[in-house]
Design an enzyme around this catalytic site. Sequence first.
Site, mmCIF file in Angstrom:
data_model
loop_
_atom_site.group_PDB
_atom_site.id
_atom_site.type_symbol
_atom_site.label_atom_id
_atom_site.label_comp_id
_atom_site.label_asym_id
_atom_site.label_seq_id
_atom_site.Cartn_x
_atom_site.Cartn_y
_atom_site.Cartn_z
ATOM 1 N N GLU A 242 -3.851 -2.898 8.971
ATOM 2 C CA GLU A 242 -3.716 -1.773 9.763
ATOM 3 C C GLU A 242 -4.074 -2.139 11.336
ATOM 4 O OE1 GLU A 242 -2.740 0.789 10.772
ATOM 5 O OE2 GLU A 242 -2.246 2.519 9.029
ATOM 6 N N ASN B 188 -7.330 8.079 12.914
ATOM 7 C CA ASN B 188 -6.546 7.344 12.228
ATOM 8 C C ASN B 188 -5.734 6.202 13.011
ATOM 9 O OD1 ASN B 188 -3.465 6.628 11.326
ATOM 10 N ND2 ASN B 188 -4.604 7.190 9.391
ATOM 11 N N ASN C 266 -0.531 10.931 11.880
ATOM 12 C CA ASN C 266 -0.794 9.465 11.404
ATOM 13 C C ASN C 266 -0.557 8.808 12.699
ATOM 14 O OD1 ASN C 266 -0.833 7.032 10.122
ATOM 15 N ND2 ASN C 266 -0.432 7.894 8.235
ATOM 16 N N ASP D 147 4.636 5.195 9.237
ATOM 17 C CA ASP D 147 3.256 4.974 9.500
ATOM 18 C C ASP D 147 2.826 4.746 10.735
ATOM 19 O OD1 ASP D 147 0.448 4.528 9.038
ATOM 20 O OD2 ASP D 147 0.755 3.555 7.249
#
Length: 322
Positions: A50, A137, A194, A245
């Site tokens: 990520e 996030n 997100n 995402d």
Amino acid sequence: MNDASSHTQGWRPATYYPDPAIKALDPRFEKYWLKLSAVERLTTGLRWAEGPVWFGDGRYLLCSDIPNQRIIKWEEETGAVSVFRKPSNFANGNTRDRQGRLVTCEHGGRRVTRTEYDGSITVLMDSFGGKRLNSPNDVVVKSDGSVWFTDPTFGLLGNYEGYKAEPEIEPNVYRLDPATGQATIVAEGVLGPNGLCFSPDEKILYVVESRGVPNRKILAYDVSADGTTISNKRVHIDAGPGTPDGMRCDIDGNLWCGWGMGDPELDGVVVFAPDGVMIGRIALPERCANLCFGGVKRNRLFMAASQSIYALYVNTQGALGG
């Protein structure tokens, strides 16, 4: 973390050009597709990749490996992979501020931090109104220096990507002015906020609604003239069966989005024109969570995809601030 890893079994680099993993779904994508460039796998062996962020001054990429509690570093010149930070406090999204410092969302600390030039860590924000944040996030820094980030509850759901806990505050999107320390909620009521990014002119803020019903969505908001608030919430893209995402804009305002989950045919990156039409797809053998632009000319797309990091040269550049 090498190509001998068992994780590489499903990966085969293209042996001819153009790379069959890249598909134009609309003629507008053709100008961005370098036909003599193919998807490369830079490294593998992560658990959940990520938050990639490019450091052009050092010619390296940082990428979070959330469950492994580390941020890894890939060096462009040598291809060397090393551990940049461990433990990382379950770091997720990363970006750089306009002074070049690393800004990180931490699930474990339930906070947003900044890494100073000497390596020390400054906590930018870990609570709002006396209540702890959930699990920041993803994060972007606007040209005025303000830090915008999403705060869903994903890191509180178990002990794999954070520490299991009950949320104290609703999931929100925040704007923080580091100069004054003032934080404001800019968006409420987003179901699982997100990934986020600004359009190149910073007049639009895009936010992924990853728990949208019945489908996940990419929302768009108009940014106020003074850059401090947003309004006119609207559905910019209905993801249908897809799972958006993390995302970034290029200089022409196209959205490059990590995509996948469920149907392997959807795994990879999809590209949307500014009008919300899907114009291109980059197929990967793993779900892509997030991406960024980098390289000497900001024309190399780095894709953090499940257990691996991939790269592709494209015929555009990432917008500033990503």
